[in-house]
Design a protein around this motif. Structure first.
Motif, PDB file in Angstrom:
ATOM      1  N   SER A 181     -20.427  -0.180 -40.334  1.00 51.71           N
ATOM      2  CA  SER A 181     -19.834  -0.139 -38.990  1.00 51.71           C
ATOM      3  C   SER A 181     -19.513  -1.538 -38.479  1.00 51.71           C
ATOM      4  CB  SER A 181     -20.787   0.575 -38.025  1.00 51.71           C
ATOM      5  OG  SER A 181     -21.079   1.879 -38.463  1.00 51.71           O
ATOM      6  N   LEU A 182     -20.430  -2.490 -38.675  1.00 47.51           N
ATOM      7  CA  LEU A 182     -20.197  -3.862 -38.225  1.00 47.51           C
ATOM      8  C   LEU A 182     -19.018  -4.496 -38.954  1.00 47.51           C
ATOM      9  CD1 LEU A 182     -23.847  -5.253 -37.885  1.00 47.51           C
ATOM     10  CD2 LEU A 182     -22.216  -4.746 -36.036  1.00 47.51           C
ATOM     11  N   LEU A 207     -20.185 -12.746 -41.593  1.00 46.50           N
ATOM     12  CA  LEU A 207     -20.486 -11.343 -41.863  1.00 46.50           C
ATOM     13  C   LEU A 207     -19.746 -10.860 -43.098  1.00 46.50           C
ATOM     14  CD1 LEU A 207     -21.833  -8.708 -41.031  1.00 46.50           C
ATOM     15  CD2 LEU A 207     -19.849  -8.230 -39.575  1.00 46.50           C
ATOM     16  N   MET A 208     -18.466 -11.225 -43.216  1.00 46.79           N
ATOM     17  CA  MET A 208     -17.692 -10.805 -44.387  1.00 46.79           C
ATOM     18  C   MET A 208     -18.255 -11.409 -45.674  1.00 46.79           C
ATOM     19  SD  MET A 208     -15.396  -8.706 -43.445  1.00 46.79           S
ATOM     20  CE  MET A 208     -14.652  -8.135 -41.914  1.00 46.79           C
ATOM     21  N   THR A 209     -18.856 -12.573 -45.554  1.00 40.59           N
ATOM     22  CA  THR A 209     -19.399 -13.236 -46.745  1.00 40.59           C
ATOM     23  C   THR A 209     -20.696 -12.595 -47.217  1.00 40.59           C
ATOM     24  OG1 THR A 209     -18.404 -15.334 -46.035  1.00 40.59           O
ATOM     25  CG2 THR A 209     -20.149 -15.441 -47.690  1.00 40.59           C
ATOM     26  N   LEU A 251     -13.284  -6.270 -38.343  1.00 42.59           N
ATOM     27  CA  LEU A 251     -11.870  -6.251 -38.740  1.00 42.59           C
ATOM     28  C   LEU A 251     -10.964  -5.778 -37.613  1.00 42.59           C
ATOM     29  CD1 LEU A 251     -11.878  -4.875 -42.396  1.00 42.59           C
ATOM     30  CD2 LEU A 251     -11.177  -7.139 -41.629  1.00 42.59           C
ATOM     31  N   ALA A 252     -11.368  -4.697 -36.920  1.00 41.67           N
ATOM     32  CA  ALA A 252     -10.430  -4.098 -35.951  1.00 41.67           C
ATOM     33  C   ALA A 252     -11.118  -3.574 -34.707  1.00 41.67           C
ATOM     34  CB  ALA A 252      -9.651  -2.976 -36.625  1.00 41.67           C
ATOM     35  N   LEU A 277     -15.284  -3.304 -49.965  1.00 40.45           N
ATOM     36  CA  LEU A 277     -13.828  -3.211 -49.826  1.00 40.45           C
ATOM     37  C   LEU A 277     -13.358  -3.820 -48.513  1.00 40.45           C
ATOM     38  CD1 LEU A 277     -11.125  -2.132 -50.881  1.00 40.45           C
ATOM     39  CD2 LEU A 277     -11.649   0.046 -49.735  1.00 40.45           C
ATOM     40  N   LEU A 278     -14.043  -3.511 -47.424  1.00 42.10           N
ATOM     41  CA  LEU A 278     -13.664  -4.077 -46.130  1.00 42.10           C
ATOM     42  C   LEU A 278     -13.880  -5.585 -46.101  1.00 42.10           C
ATOM     43  CD1 LEU A 278     -15.051  -1.371 -43.661  1.00 42.10           C
ATOM     44  CD2 LEU A 278     -12.672  -1.761 -44.335  1.00 42.10           C
TER      45      LEU A 278
END
Length: 324
Positions: free
Chosen positions: A37-38, A204-206, A43-44, A174-175
């Motif tokens: 969820s985070l 967070l993406m890392t 992303l959006a 994937l996100l």
């Protein structure tokens, strides 16, 4: 001093163990869902978070189910008949009935010297595969503990639970990749407009894929502990499963690690990076359990051997190792 009957004390002990394991599993699955969820929110915003959760739910509901036959065919497994190992079939029948399964899982043998067993399918259509090396190495008492462990996975729907965890972890990865691509595409624009980089989103993406993998591994270890607990209660013989785990640990170590890493234990490695708990810890927990009396008798020192016809099972080299 209040006297508590043995059966009541055992039921309370088992209930306490089960509740702890369920809470642990629920917390880990919740953590995976929160991480997904985070990632979607990063992303959006709120819409991205909702879409990520919906994508996870839809992928679980409508994902194609891989049939047990396909998985077993991938390993080249041969279905066993009652005449191959009558003692083993009687054990599986008794344990399955005690576990409340409508029918026992089918048994298959994988021609491999490794010591391994795994379950595929669900409660309505299940199969358990055992390697030839495992059948040759363990006594029937030890095999009873292993089969009870695999049947516990089937009864507890662990295959579905781990599939759900894998889906959420895969969507998170994937996100994260999508977020990294979008950041790289928009980086020149952000630099030209002198906009501050969203460092929190970048962080967070890392770390999200690594966190998802760690949560998935932790969930796997929890389900293994739960299957050990249920197996001990299904057979009433935790020492049998403990003996099987100890024998597998010692034989696998001699077979694979003895050539390259002498005196190195197969349980080496950080606990966080393992899909299964340390064998020593599993054995200790099993031996500390209080279970009902054994339901399977006269299983000591009864080896099981499954022979393969020489005509169609000659030694051949495969990418996964020597099959014989």
């Amino acid at each position: 001093m209040v006297y508590i009957p043995t059966d009541i004390a055992l039921a309370q002990s088992r209930r306490r163990h089960k509740i702890n394991n369920l809470i642990h599993s629920g917390a880990l699955l919740g953590g995976l869902g929160l991480l997904l969820s985070l990632t979607g929110w990063t992303l959006a915003g709120l819409e991205g978070m909702l879409l990520a959760v919906m994508a996870g739910a839809l992928s679980v509901l409508f994902a194609p189910r891989v049939s047990p036959r396909m998985v077993l065919g991938f390993y080249g497994a041969r279905r066993l008949s009652y005449t191959d190992a009558p003692g083993l079939f009687e054990v599986v029948r008794a344990v399955s009935a005690r576990a409340g399964l409508a029918s026992p899982p089918t048994l298959h043998c994988v021609a491999s010297p490794t010591l391994n067993a795994f379950a595929v399918g669900g409660r309505d259509q299940a199969a358990v595969a055992l390697t030839d090396g495992l059948l040759r190495a363990l006594t029937l008492r030890e095999l009873a503990g292993v089969m009870a462990h695999e049947i516990s996975h089937i009864r507890n729907n662990d295959l579905f639970v781990m599939g759900l965890a894998d889906t959420m972890a895969s969507l998170t990865r994937l996100l994260s990749v999508l977020g990294a691509v979008l950041l790289m595409v928009n980086l020149p624009l952000l630099l030209l407009q002198r906009e501050p980089l969203p460092w929190l989103a970048v962080l967070l993406m890392t770390v999200a894929p690594a966190l998802g993998a760690l949560l998935q591994l932790a969930l796997s270890r929890t389900r293994e502990y739960d299957a050990d607990l249920d197996a001990a209660y299904l057979t009433g013989d935790p020492e049998g499963l403990a003996s099987a785990l100890d024998r597998v640990e010692r034989v696998q170590g001699r077979l694979w690690e003895g050539l390259v890493l002498p005196r190195r234990s197969t349980s080496a490695g950080p606990s966080l990076l393992r899909s299964h708990p340390h064998t020593e810890d599993r054995i200790r927990r099993l031996l500390d359990l209080r279970t009902p009396p054994p339901v399977l008798h006269d299983l000591d020192h009864l080896p099981v051997h499954v022979a393969f016809p020489a005509a169609d099972r000659r030694p051949r080299f495969r990418l996964s190792g020597y099959w014989y």
